[in-house]
Structure formats: structure tokens, C-alpha cells
Design a protein around this motif. Structure first.
Motif, short mmCIF file in Angstrom:
data_model
loop_
_atom_site.label_atom_id
_atom_site.label_comp_id
_atom_site.label_asym_id
_atom_site.label_seq_id
_atom_site.Cartn_x
_atom_site.Cartn_y
_atom_site.Cartn_z
N ASP A 934 0.86 -1.20 0.00
CA ASP A 934 0.00 0.00 0.00
C ASP A 934 0.88 1.23 0.00
N PRO A 935 0.58 2.21 -0.87
CA PRO A 935 1.34 3.47 -0.83
C PRO A 935 0.97 4.23 0.44
N PRO A 936 1.86 5.13 0.90
CA PRO A 936 1.58 5.88 2.14
C PRO A 936 0.34 6.77 1.97
N THR A 937 -0.34 6.96 3.06
CA THR A 937 -1.46 7.92 3.11
C THR A 937 -1.30 8.78 4.37
N ILE A 938 -1.79 10.04 4.25
CA ILE A 938 -1.73 10.98 5.39
C ILE A 938 -3.15 11.48 5.66
N ILE A 939 -3.61 11.34 6.91
CA ILE A 939 -4.94 11.83 7.30
C ILE A 939 -4.74 12.98 8.29
N ILE A 962 -0.91 8.11 9.84
CA ILE A 962 -0.20 7.64 8.63
C ILE A 962 -0.43 6.14 8.46
N THR A 963 -0.50 5.73 7.21
CA THR A 963 -0.62 4.29 6.88
C THR A 963 0.30 4.01 5.70
N GLY A 964 0.48 2.68 5.44
CA GLY A 964 1.31 2.26 4.29
C GLY A 964 1.96 0.92 4.55
N ARG A 1020 4.39 10.46 -0.42
CA ARG A 1020 3.24 11.36 -0.25
C ARG A 1020 3.64 12.51 0.65
N VAL A 1022 2.34 16.51 2.42
CA VAL A 1022 1.24 17.44 2.73
C VAL A 1022 1.87 18.70 3.34
#
Length: 1388
Positions: A934-939, A962-964, A1020, A1022
Motif C-alpha cells: 500500500d502506498p503511504p497515506t496521510i490523514i 499515517i498508513t502504508g 506522499r 502534505v
């Protein structure tokens, strides 16, 4: 040169030296020059006159004990100048120096020299004085003694005759006006018969001391002249003649009564006290004395004492009846005299008068009375009204405060017989009662009740009536029947009867009559009650009427029973009786007797067989009537029946039974239940008071066989008993089995929750509770842990020791007992449980493995977490299997060896060092094993997507989830530069979150912050924009145009501007700065830099209190104004009056409004002033207050109660102490005094600073009297008099004399002792002895008067007499005659 220019031809030269010799010359001057001088003869400079010569020697006259008058002649030569005055000098014979007699200059030739010492001798000389000075003194006088001159005295004054008899004349006179300068030593009385010329001295030649004298041995009816002269040390003075002549004859005087002022007023005496009326009387011959009482008879106990000079009436223990007017009557040959004395005895009143019973009703009585004749000397305040029932002995109060002369007594018992009494009350108490005779509380009765026409014949009418509703409280004595023929107005009495029925005979057939009945009691007749309708006299027919007196008759078994049934009927009816529906059989016991008006059944010795319903039937030609009567025989009941055993247990048995079929004619009161052990024959009473038909017999012995018997009981006795079948006392069930499934559901370090299941069998009786026992695993001793029975199937065990392992076991209990215990539970350690790991997540998945991550448990149970156990379960139906076989201490784990495309579930269990396992964590949920990237994600929160504005000084905080897969790498940057963790910056990252924190934000922290995540699947980023909000503060002086920056990045909305110039005027402005730039400035008003407050006003009302010789307290009030700043303290200064410098009283600040100044100098005057202080400084000083340091003076006073002021009564021989508290400043000196007694010798006096006491041992009558204690100090003087009365026998009688001596008798007289010893002298003892003997002989011991006539004395004998007083405390001290008395008819 004396004077250069003199116009005159004479000149006065001054400033010459006295005694020097001078020559003077005079020279004339004209315009041509100075001429020849003319010289004088030598002249000595001196006065033209000299001091005067000596006056003549002074001559003395008018010599007294302290003064002498001196006179002299002028000097022969005045020295050439006028005599200006004289100087008189004296010299004591014992002295050396001459001293001036006159303070001022004497102009006269005479001077009275005073201030001399009596008995001293003086010489005097005199000098004259003129302008030249004092001349030579005269020759001194001879020594003159300062003493009063003495001469024979003048004549006595006012000679008069006071008494005369046939042989004596009594004279009296007063002292001479002039005593001749010496004390009068006596008086000489001379007499002569009127016809003679020779004067005879009656008195001794030295004279008599007194101013009265009785001349004796005169000739009866002879006429005499008398004269009297005084004698002093110089001799006999002039005589004075008694005016007229005196005839020696008996004097006749009409009786006279002298009433004291007290007796002329109302004499008040308290009840029980003694009334003494002492009246002085006169009269010659001695008058006859009579005492009487004007309005009654004299008290029988009155004692009357009569002498020639007084009479005394004594009534002891007076009461109210001794009040009244006492009349004293004197009578002799010269006439009679009466006087009256009003006496009021202060006592409670006498009985009220004319007590009458006015109005008697059936429950009330009205009383009236008049005030008592004797009010007891005080106003009647109220009356007490009392009543007494005839059968009682004591009176009870009805009203204790009746202020009128009448009272209505209500709520009396109707018909009751009462006695009433009234007592008057004044301030001295309750008086005597006035009582009534017996009063019956009743009134005339009400009229009779309903009148019924009973029978009518041709000549008679029979009436009956009911009793009146009320008999008026008194028994009805009879009834009066009156009749009135129709057409007649008059009622006539036709019958008087005591019964409630009357037959009126002799009536006329066919005539119509009216009737009425009147009830009569001892109080009178009632109103008449008329028959409702008039009656026509004729024969009538009527259906039988049965008048049943009772429907039910009860009779005790064995007694006789009579049933009487009255009836009526015309013609006479026939009578028949039935019992229980059968014709009544008459026997020897049962008889029926029938008359014209009644039928009677007589049953002898009644038994149970006579119980039933009896029926009477009356029949005549008009009709038939039936009546029914029930008969009850009162006897003991029959036995109970049908005993049942309702319940059996180990220690009780419940029984019930049926009541007896025959209850004995009355209610069953109770049942008597008895028991016995079947092995014995003895019956024991279980209960004799069982009210119901059942009982629970308790306290039985388990396994014992019992038999019971029961009897019924009513008021007439107890029935036969009925026995039960034998019953064994035992439970119908057994103890329960052991509880099930015992385990520890929850354990902590302080407690454990033990849980179990109910027993499989309860033994036939419900389980009532459980018992729990526990033990340490290493112990063999079980301990019970529950106090009472446990109703629930769980128990919370507390008070355990941390770390120990415990085991438990449980017993169940029912009524039958305690069952067997469970097996011991598994050992459980006393430790807090470990919580499960949390936040379990999958971080990576491949074809054969899953990477897990979790967080530590929030609570580890108090001991360290030592590892984790990871378990997996293959879905859907697999079991949980352990994944790690070694101890796992990390919070992540890669589970390998998994099958691709299979779903698994995972959870984690924590383990601590106590070998305790937590419950499993929450599961991850289904996870499919396959390659997964999974590519990184920022919430981020939405607010971070816009410009973030932060106030200066606040915290910048950015949180991001953060996830990934695999886990990405995190980095933060600002304005293109990577952010490093510094003092204000902090970056915190975990597998699933990252946080940036910047503390105390400042302006340069504004900018763009970038978060970047990177893993194999991609990158990713932000950006977050941030702006710091702050304020710019500037100032300028009003005299300048340029603004000066104060703060460029002010965070707060307030600031303090410092370093301003005091007195300058400033303007301030503020601008806000936000993300869009600087805002508009807000300017202030022009403000001058000055303090906002001033020094306070001066304190006020400075005063000094609590002044002593070395300290005082200064008080003041707050200033009117505090100057705008709160008062921080006060400064106090003092200054001695004589000093100039002020000194501080307080070293530390004073916050109170008072301060104590100490270490002062006694007698010194001080000034005080006070300053107030606030932030601006010290105020002006207050007005100074002056005070002298000295002890406060207080006038001495006594601190005694009213009780101490009362007379102290002491028994003779006892000791007493009087203690008197006092106060005063300075402490006063104390003196105790008593007339004619030196208390320092007689008593022990003890004085302190606060009290003084005087103690006298072995008190005697001489210690009675007034004791005065005096306090003295500079502040004043105070005195207090205390009275003491010693209860002792009396002192010696006074003036014991022998009078009226005859050949065989003599009369002894005396006066009351001066000291009566605490009680009046009631009796005297008289003794005598012959002069030749020493022993005394008692003449009487019951003499109540002040004289006693002694008879049977031997003529020519010489006797001594003595008298002793006696009071209630004993026989006193005797008094003897000073000289012997010779029994010759004369006294010597």
C-alpha cells in the motif's frame, strides 16, 4: 562741680556719702565772667533727726492660757521724727532668743499676744520706730505665766423641786453660767425651816457632783426654804435661792401616760414575733393599770408587767387575731387616764366572711363571700377557692388566683356531695379558710319521659312513663300525677307514687280526662309532662301484648333461674310454653306460674339440659301473640376436639384443634396446652394463655417422642383435656450437598472474588446460606472468613496479603444443618491482574507471513511485563494456536509459515513476572495471507488544510495519522529545510501517527510546514501554512511627533510600560498583526505619568487607656481617607512633656488600631501621635494626646452581697469569721473597730490586697454589736458596718438597788441588762446572803418583773442581794448590791 548753671539761689545736693564731712562753695557768673566763690563751713552729711527713745515697760492684763494683752506708753523723745509704729517682742523663760509678737507694724499702744503655750512664762519688751529706724527697746516685763485666771463660780441656774414626800424633797438645778475659770468640783445644798434664820448644810461639806439632790429626814408638813451654791478650787461661789418655800407632804398627781412617737403610729409586728408595748406612766399615788382590747378580748397569753414608772404588755407568738386597738387605763385618787395603741399584726388574712352557696346546678356551684375582717396588715391580693368531695379527706384547688368576691365552680360530678372553702391571700401568705356545709351538686329534675296509657276500664285509668332524661343530679323521690276533666281549667293531684306507673281510680264512665306527670327530687319539682291525648273512661278490648323484659337469660350452672314475662290483653289471654319446639314439661325443677299480668318460669339448680329456646304463646278472642326467649347456662366448656399435627421439626411441632362444641355459655378465654415425654408420666404446661386454636410448641429435644393434651378455659373454669397421638420431634429433611464449580473469578492484590454454584441436592429444605473457608497454600489450617451466613453464591475476600497464594472451600447450610464442603479451589495469587495489550494492528502481509504490531497493556498488574504470547486461528472453524514458542518481549512479531489465500485471525496475550496471563487482546479481524503493498497515506484534520493562525506564545501542534505497507519513513520540513528536534521543536512518530510540536511560538515560526512519507509503494507529502498573530505597541510624548516602539511582538492584550518620565504626558497606540499584515492602530487618550494615589489622611480620635505607672495602651481610629492605597500600617511616636525629641513606640509596623507603650517613667507626662502609612508614604501626624504615667486611682468599695449585710447570729462559745472582699487603687489600708473594744487584742485580723477578715474565738455576749471596717486610700474612704448577735446568756442586770426597807422586809429593784445576750430576758433569779456569811441563798428563780420583795428578814441584820438574768440561752452573769443593807426600816 555739682551744678554749672543754677538760676535760683538755693539748691539741694544729693548723692552724698552719709557720715562724710563736706565744704560747699558758690560762684556767681555774669556776661563778664566768673566771680569770687563763697565757701561754707564744714558740714557732716547726716539726717536731721535720730531714732526715738525707748517706750515704757509693757504692762500685762487679760491673761489666759494662750494669750496676754500688753499696753505701754509712748517714748519721751521721738528723735525728731514722727513715731511710725512699735515692735513688740517676747522671750520664753526657757528660751534665749527674742521673737516678734506682731507680724505687721503696731500703731496702737495696746496688743493682744496670742499663740502662747499654756503654763509657760514669758517676758515682753517694746521698741518705737520712726523714719530713722527702730529705737532702743524698753526694759523687759517680769515673767508672766500664760494661764487662765480662776475665781469662785457664779450661782447655779434654774433651781426647782422635782419631787417631794412627807420626809423628802428632791431638787435639781443646772450648772452656773460662769465657772470662775476652774472646773466645778461640787454643789452645796442648804436648807432652813421657813420660820428659822439659820441655814443648815444638807450635803457633805465637799458638795455633791450631780445637779440633783434629795433632802431627807424632813418633818412632815413642815415648810422649808432651800438654796444651792457651786464650789471650785477657788472656793464656794454665790448661792441661788429656790423660789418660794416647799412643804414636806406627799404629792398627788393625776395619772399620766407617755406614749413614744412609735406607739402613736400604727405598731406593725410580724406574725410569730413578740409584741412588746412599753409605756411610761406617772401618778401619785401609784395608779391602778388595766390593759384591754377595744374590739375583743385580750389574748390569754398576754403578760402584763407594771411598775411605778412603766407598764409593759408582752404577747409572744402573735397572730392575726392580735390585731386591733389596745386600750391602757390608769386610775388613782386624782383621776383616770386612758390611751390607745393601734397594733397591726403582719400575718396572712383571717377567714373570708359570709361565704354563701348562691346557685347550685347539676354540675356547677356559685359561691360568694365578703373580705376577711382582718386583712393581716397587707392588702388582700387574691383568693384561693378549694373543693373537697365527701368521701375524700383532702381539699383540692379550683382557682388559685381569684380576684373577685365570687366564683363559679364547674365540672363537678353530678349528684356529688362537696365541701367548699375560700382562703384570702396577701403578700404575707395564705390566710384561714372559710368553709361551707356539705353541698349536693344537683337541681330539679327534667320532666318524665314518654307517658303511655297502659289500661282503661269503666272507672280507672292506668298510666306508665319513663324516667326523666336527667334527674338533676339528685335521686327522684316520687312522681305526682295530675288530672283535668274536659272543660275544666284546674289541674288536681290524683296520685303520688314512687314507681313509674300509677292507676287513677274513681273516674266517671264516659267522661274525658287529660293527665300529666311531674318528677320530684330533693331540689324541687320538674316541669309537667302531659299525656299526648285525652282519655275517655270506658271498658276496651285489646289483642294480647307480650312485654319481654329480656330476649336472652344467662344463669350460672347450679343457680336458680326465673323468667318473668309481663303481658296484657282484654279479655284475659290463655298462656302456653314450649322449649325447642316441644311442649315444656314441668318437673320438680322446672315450674310455670301464671297470673293475670305475667307468666313466670322457675328453674331450680340450672344445668346444661336447660339450655335452649323457650316460646310463650298468648291467645284471646281478639288474637294470638308469640314471644321467644333464649336461655344460656354459664358453665365451664366442653373439651376441644380433633387435634391435628400440622408441622414437625427437630425442635418444634405445630398443633391445631377444633373449639369445644359447648362453650359454657360465654366466650372461650384461652386454651391450656400441656406436653409430656412419652417415657415419663409428668405433664408440663407449654402455655396456659393460648388464644387461638393452634400453637407452635418450640424448644423440643430432637428425636424425642412427645404427647400433647389440650383443655379449653372460660371464665367459669377449665374443661376436661383431650390427648393427641404421640409425635417424634425430628426434621423431615437432611443437610444439603456440597456446592459446585468453586473458583476464583477475579483476583487483585487486595481482594479476591470467590464464586460457586448451588448444591446438586438441598436435602429437602431450601439452602439458607453458605460458609466460606480459606487458607494459604503453604498452610494446613483452614480459617472461616464469613461472619454470618452468606445468602449469595459469591464472596468478596479482603484483607489478604499481596503475593501469597490462597485456596478456598465452601459449605452449604439448611435448617437440618451444614452439609459437606467442596474440594479446595485451585491456588490463586493475590496480585492485580495484567490488562491485555491494546491497539493490535497488521503492519505488513506477504504470501506466507503477517507482521503484527501492538501497544503495551495500560496496567501491568503491579509487576513487570515479561513477555507476550501471539495466537492465531484459521477461519472459519479453527482453534487458537500459539505462534511464538520462545519468550517474546517486543511489541511486534512476524507470524510465518502461513498458507497463501487462507484467512486468519490474530490476538496477543501479555504475561507478567508473577506468571499471570492477561485476557487476550481484541482480534485483528480476518486477514487474508497474500502479497500486499500500500502506498503511504496521510490523514489530517480539516483545520490544517487552511491557514493556521496561532497567537504569539502559544503552541503549534500538528497531528497526522499515517498508513502504508510496508511502514513508510516520516520526515518534516519548513520552508524547504528539514526540521531538527531542538529545545522548542519536538517530533514524535509511531507506526501509525506522527506529531510536530513547536512551543512558545514567535513571529519567525510563521511559514509552511511539509510532512513527507516514503515506502516502496511511493511518496506522499502534505503542506501546512502557519501564521503567528501578535501586537505592536508604540508611544510618543505629546510634545513630540515621532512614535517610539515599545513592543514589536506583544503576545498578550495587556502590557506594562516602564521607564517613563514622571510628570510627562504620553499617548500610546496598539496595532494587531495577522496573516494578512498589520492592522490599524488604536490610540489612547493623553495620560500624565503620575502615581495614582497619595499619602493617607492623619489617624483620628487618639486616646489612651489602661494607664499604669509603667505602661499604657494607645488607641486610635482609621484615617478618613486612605489616599487611594490601602493602609499598610501605623507608626506611633511618643515624647516626654519636658523633652523635644519624638521616639517611635513600635519597631515593627502596627496593623491593629491599638498599641501598648511600656517602660515608662512613673509620674512623667507623655504625648503620643500616630501616622498612617500606605504605598505613597507616611501621613501627617494625628493630634497629640497627653497622659501621665501613674496608677489609676479607684475609690475603695466593698464587694459584698445583701446576705452579708444581715445580722450574723453566732452561738456562744463558737468561733466566727467575717470575710469582706474589697477593691480599690491604690490598695487601701483597712481598720476594724468596735465601740469600747480593741479588736487588735480581742480578734485575729487578716488582710490581703482583695479582702479582709476578722476571726473571733469563743464568742461571748460581749462580742455582740456593730463591727465597722474602714477602707482608706488617697482615692477616698469607705466604711461598712456588720452586725453580730451572739446567742448567749444575758449580762449582769443594771442598777441593782434596795428600796422600801422595813423591819422585816426589803424590795430589790434592778434594770434590764445592758447586754441581753442575743435574746430577751424572760426571767430573773434573786439570791441573798448575810454579811457574816459567804454562801448565797436562792430567794426565787421565777421572777418575771424588775422588782422583788424579800420578806422574813431579821431585824438589824445586814444583807447583800444579787440578781441574775435568764434568757432562752441560759443563766447570765449576776449583779450584786455594792453595799450591805441593814434591815432597820432605813436604807444606808
Amino acid at each position: 562741680m555739682v551744678e554749672p548753671k543754677i538760676q535760683a539761689i538755693s539748691y539741694k545736693i544729693t548723692k552724698l556719702l552719709p557720715g562724710n564731712e563736706y565744704i560747699f562753695r558758690v560762684t556767681a557768673v555774669n556776661k563778664y565772667g566768673v566771680g569770687e566763690p563763697l565757701e561754707s563751713e564744714p558740714v557732716i552729711a547726716r539726717n536731721p533727726f535720730t531714732t526715738p527713745s525707748a517706750p515704757s515697760t509693757p504692762e500685762a492684763s487679760a491673761i489666759t492660757r494662750d494669750s496676754i494683752v500688753l499696753t505701754w506708753e509712748r517714748p519721751e523723745n521721738n528723735g525728731g521724727a514722727e513715731i511710725e509704729g512699735y515692735v513688740l517682742e517676747k522671750r520664753d523663760k526657757d528660751g534665749i532668743r527674742w521673737t516678734k509678737c506682731n507680724k505687721k507694724r503696731l500703731n496702737d499702744l495696746r496688743f493682744r499676744c496670742t499663740g502662747l503655750t499654756e503654763g509657760h512664762s514669758y517676758e515682753f519688751r517694746v521698741s518705737a520706730e520712726n523714719a530713722a529706724g527702730v529705737g532702743k527697746p524698753s526694759a523687759p516685763t517680769p515673767y508672766i505665766k500664760a494661764c487662765d485666771a480662776t475665781y469662785p463660780p457664779g450661782p447655779p441656774n434654774n433651781p426647782k423641786v422635782t419631787e417631794h414626800s412627807s420626809t423628802t424633797v428632791s431638787l435639781c438645778w443646772s450648772r452656773p453660767i460662769y465657772d470662775g475659770g476652774a472646773a466645778i468640783s461640787g454643789y452645796i445644798v442648804e436648807m432652813k425651816e421657813a420660820a428659822d434664820d439659820e441655814w443648815i448644810i444638807c450635803t457633805p461639806h465637799t458638795g455633791v457632783q450631780a445637779t440633783h439632790y434629795t433632802v431627807k429626814k424632813l418633818k412632815e408638813n413642815a415648810e422649808y426654804n432651800f438654796r444651792i451654791c457651786a464650789v471650785n478650787c477657788e472656793g464656794v461661789g454665790e448661792h441661788v435661792d429656790l423660789p418660794g418655800s416647799v412643804i414636806a407632804a406627799e404629792k398627788l398627781e393625776a395619772p399620766e401616760v407617755e406614749l413614744d412617737a412609735d406607739l402613736r403610729k400604727m405598731v406593725n409586728v410580724r406574725a410569730t414575733a413578740t409584741l412588746r408595748l412599753f409605756v411610761t406612766i406617772r401618778g401619785k399615788p401609784e395608779p391602778e393599770v388595766r390593759w384591754s382590747k377595744a374590739d375583743g378580748t385580750l389574748n390569754e397569753c398576754a403578760q402584763i408587767e407594771v411598775t411605778s414608772s412603766y407598764t409593759m404588755l408582752v404577747i409572744e407568738n402573735v397572730d392575726r387575731f392580735d390585731t386591733g386597738k389596745y386600750v391602757l387605763t390608769l386610775e388613782n385618787l386624782s383621776g383616770s387616764k386612758s390611751a390607745f395603741i393601734n397594733v397591726r399584726v403582719l400575718d396572712s388574712p383571717s377567714a373570708p366572711t359570709n361565704l354563701e352557696v348562691k346557685d347550685v346546678k347539676r354540675n356547677s356551684v356559685s359561691l360568694s363571700w365578703e373580705p376577711p375582717l382582718i386583712d393581716g396588715g397587707a392588702k388582700i391580693s387574691h383568693y384561693i377557692v378549694e373543693k373537697r368531695e365527701q368521701k375524700r379527706m383532702a381539699f383540692t384547688s379550683v382557682c388559685t388566683n381569684c380576684v373577685r368576691n365570687s366564683y363559679i365552680i364547674s365540672d363537678l360530678q353530678e349528684g356529688g356531695r362537696y365541701y367548699f372553702r375560700v382562703l384570702a391571700v396577701n403578700e404575707l401568705g395564705v390566710g384561714l379558710p372559710a368553709s361551707t356545709d356539705q353541698v349536693k351538686v344537683s337541681e330539679a329534675p327534667l320532666p318524665p319521659g314518654k307517658i303511655v296509657l297502659v289500661d282503661v276500664t269503666r272507672h280507672t285509668v292506668t298510666l306508665s312513663w319513663e324516667k326523666p332524661d336527667h334527674d338533676g343530679g339528685s335521686k327522684i323521690t316520687n312522681y305526682i300525677v295530675e288530672m283535668q276533666p274536659k272543660g275544666d281549667d284546674k289541674w288536681t293531684v290524683c296520685s303520688e307514687v314512687k314507681a313509674l306507673e300509677a292507676t287513677i281510680e274513681g273516674l266517671t264512665t264516659g267522661e274525658e280526662y287529660s293527665f300529666r306527670v311531674i318528677a320530684v327530687n330533693d331540689k324541687g319539682r320538674s316541669d309537667a309532662k302531659p299525656l299526648a291525648a285525652s282519655v275517655v273512661v270506658k271498658d276496651i278490648t285489646m289483642e294480647p301484648i307480650i312485654n319481654l323484659l329480656f330476649n336472652t337469660y344467662s344463669v350460672k350452672s347450679g343457680d336458680d333461674l326465673k323468667i318473668d314475662v309481663p303481658f296484657k290483653g282484654r279479655p284475659q289471654p290463655e298462656v302456653s310454653w314450649k322449649k325447642d319446639g316441644q311442649v315444656l314439661k314441668q318437673t320438680t325443677r322446672v315450674n310455670v306460674v301464671t297470673s293475670k299480668t305475667s307468666s313466670k318460669i322457675v328453674i331450680k339448680d340450672a344445668t346444661k339440659e336447660d339450655v335452649g329456646k323457650y316460646e310463650i304463646t298468648l291467645t284471646n278472642s281478639v288474637g294470638t301473640k308469640t314471644g321467644e326467649i333464649s336461655v344460656i347456662i354459664l358453665d365451664k366448656p366442653g373439651p376441644p376436639s380433633n387435634i391435628k399435627v400440622d408441622e414437625v421439626s427437630a425442635d418444634f411441632i405445630c398443633l391445631s384443634w377444633d373449639p369445644p362444641t359447648y362453650d359454657g355459655g360465654c366466650q372461650i378465654n384461652n386454651y391450656v396446652v400441656e406436653k409430656r415425654d412419652t417415657t415419663t408420666t409428668t405433664w408440663q404446661i407449654v402455655s396456659a394463655t393460648v388464644a387461638r386454636t393452634s400453637i407452635k410448641v418450640s424448644r423440643l429435644t430432637q428425636g424425642t417422642e412427645y404427647q400433647f393434651r389440650i383443655a379449653a378455659e372460660n371464665r367459669y373454669g377449665k374443661s376436661h383435656a383431650v390427648d393427641s397421638a404421640p409425635v417424634v420431634a425430628q426434621y423431615p429433611f437432611e443437610p444439603p450437598g456440597s456446592p459446585t464449580n468453586l473458583h476464583v473469578a477475579h483476583a487483585t492484590k487486595t481482594g479476591m472474588l470467590v464464586v460457586w454454584g448451588r448444591p446438586a441436592s438441598d436435602g429437602g429444605s431450601p439452602v439458607i446460606g453458605y460458609h466460606v473457608e480459606c487458607k494459604d497454600q503453604s498452610s494446613i489450617l483452614w480459617t472461616k472468613v464469613n461472619r454470618g451466613l452468606l445468602a449469595e453464591t459469591q464472596f468478596k475476600m479482603t484483607g489478604i496479603e499481596e503475593g501469597l497464594q490462597y485456596q478456598f472451600r465452601v459449605y452449604a447450610e439448611n435448617i437440618a444443618g451444614i452439609g459437606p464442603c467442596t474440594k479446595a479451589s485451585e491456588p490463586v495469587a493475590a496480585r492485580d491482574p495484567c490488562e491485555p495489550p491494546h491497539n493490535l494492528r497488521v503492519t505488513n502481509i506477504t504470501r506466507t507471513s503477517v507482521s503484527l504490531f501492538w501497544e503495551k497493556p495500560e496496567y501491568d498488574g503491579g509487576v513487570k511485563i515479561t513477555g507476550y504470547i501471539v495466537e492465531r486461528k484459521e477461519l472459519p472453524n479453527g482453534r487458537w494456536l500459539k505462534c511464538n514458542f520462545t519468550n517474546l518481549q517486543d511489541t511486534y512479531f512476524d507470524v510465518t509459515g502461513l498458507t497463501e489465500d487462507v484467512q486468519y485471525d490474530f490476538h496477543v496475550i501479555a504475561k507478567n513476572s508473577a506468571e499471570l496471563l492477561s485476557v487476550p487482546s481484541e482480534t485483528t479481524g480476518p486477514v487474508t495471507v497474500k502479497d500486499d503493498v500500500d502506498p503511504p497515506t496521510i490523514i489530517l484534520e480539516d483545520k490544517f488544510r487552511q491557514l493556521v493562525v496561532i497567537k504569539a506564545g502559544d503552541i503549534i501542534r500538528v497531528d497526522a495519522e499515517i498508513t502504508g505497507r510496508p511502514l513508510p519513513v516520516v520526515s518534516w520540513s519548513k520552508d524547504g529545510k528539514e526540521i531538527e528536534a531542538k529545545a522548542r521543536c519536538e517530533i514524535t512518530s509511531t507506526n501509525f501517527a506522527t506529531t510536530l510540536i513547536v512551543r512558545d511560538a514567535i513571529r519567525r515560526d510563521s511559514g509552511q510546514y511539509v510532512l513527507t512519507l516514503h515506502n516502496v509503494a511511493g511518496t506522499r507529502s502534505v503542506a501546512i501554512n502557519c501564521k503567528i498573530l501578535h501586537y505592536i505597541v508604540e508611544k510618543r510624548e505629546t510634545s513630540r511627533l515621532a512614535w517610539t516602539l515599545i513592543y514589536g511582538d506583544m503576545k498578550a492584550t495587556t502590557c506594562k510600560v516602564t521607564k517613563l518620565l514622571k510628570g510627562n504626558e504620553y499617548i500610546f497606540r496598539v496595532r494587531g498583526v495577522n496573516k494578512y499584515g498589520d492592522g490599524e492602530a488604536l490610540e489612547s487618550e493623553a495620560t500624565k505619568a503620575v502615581d495614582p494615589f497619595t499619602v493617607p489622611a492623619a489617624p483620628t480620635s487618639v486616646q489612651v487607656t489602661s494607664v499604669t505607672s509603667e505602661a499604657m495602651t494607645i488607641c486610635w481610629e482609621r484615617p478618613v481617607s486612605d489616599g487611594g492605597s490601602s493602609i499598610s500600617g501605623y507608626v506611633i511616636e511618643k515624647r516626654e512633656k519636658t523633652g523635644l525629641r519624638w521616639c517611635r513606640v513600635n519597631k515593627k509596623p502596627v496593623y491593629d488600631l491599638r498599641v501598648k507603650a511600656s517602660h515608662l517613667r512613673e509620674g512623667c507626662e507623655y504625648e503620643y501621635r500616630v501616622f498612617a502609612e500606605n504605598a505613597a508614604g507616611l501621613s501627617a501626624p494625628s493630634i497629640a494626646y497627653k497622659q501621665v504615667a501613674k496608677e489609676r486611682e479607684e475609690e475603695p468599695i466593698f464587694d459584698i452581697s445583701n446576705e452579708m449585710r444581715k445580722t450574723l447570729i453566732v452561738r456562744d462559745g463558737s468561733s466566727f469569721t467575717m470575710t469582706v472582699p474589697f477593691r480599690g487603687k491604690p490598695i487601701p489600708s483597712v481598720t476594724w473597730t468596735k465601740p469600747d473594744v480593741d479588736l487588735r487584742v480581742r480578734a485575729v485580723i487578716d488582710t490581703t490586697d482583695t479582702f479582709t477578715s476578722i476571726t473571733l474565738e469563743k464568742a461571748t455576749r460581749n462580742d455582740s454589736g456593730k463591727y465597722t471596717v474602714t477602707l482608706s486610700s488617697v482615692a477616698g474612704t469607705s466604711s461598712l458596718t456588720l452586725n453580730v448577735r451572739v446567742l448567749d446568756s444575758p449580762g449582769p442586770p443594771a442598777h441593782v438597788e434596795v428600796k422600801e426597807v422595813t423591819k422585816t422586809s426589803a424590795t430589790v429593784t434592778w434594770d434590764t441588762p445592758e447586754n441581753e445576750g442575743g435574746g430577751p430576758v424572760k426571767n430573773y433569779l434573786v439570791d441573798f446572803r448575810e454579811a457574816s456569811k459567804k454562801g448565797w441563798t436562792r430567794l426565787t428563780d421565777t421572777c418575771h418583773r424588775l422588782t422583788y420583795k424579800v420578806t422574813d428578814l431579821q431585824e438589824g441584820g445586814v444583807y447583800y442581794f444579787r440578781v441574775t438574768g435568764e434568757n432562752e440561752y441560759g443563766v447570765g452573769v449576776p449583779a450584786e448590791t455594792k453595799e450591805g443593807t441593814k434591815i432597820t426600816g432605813t436604807e444606808f
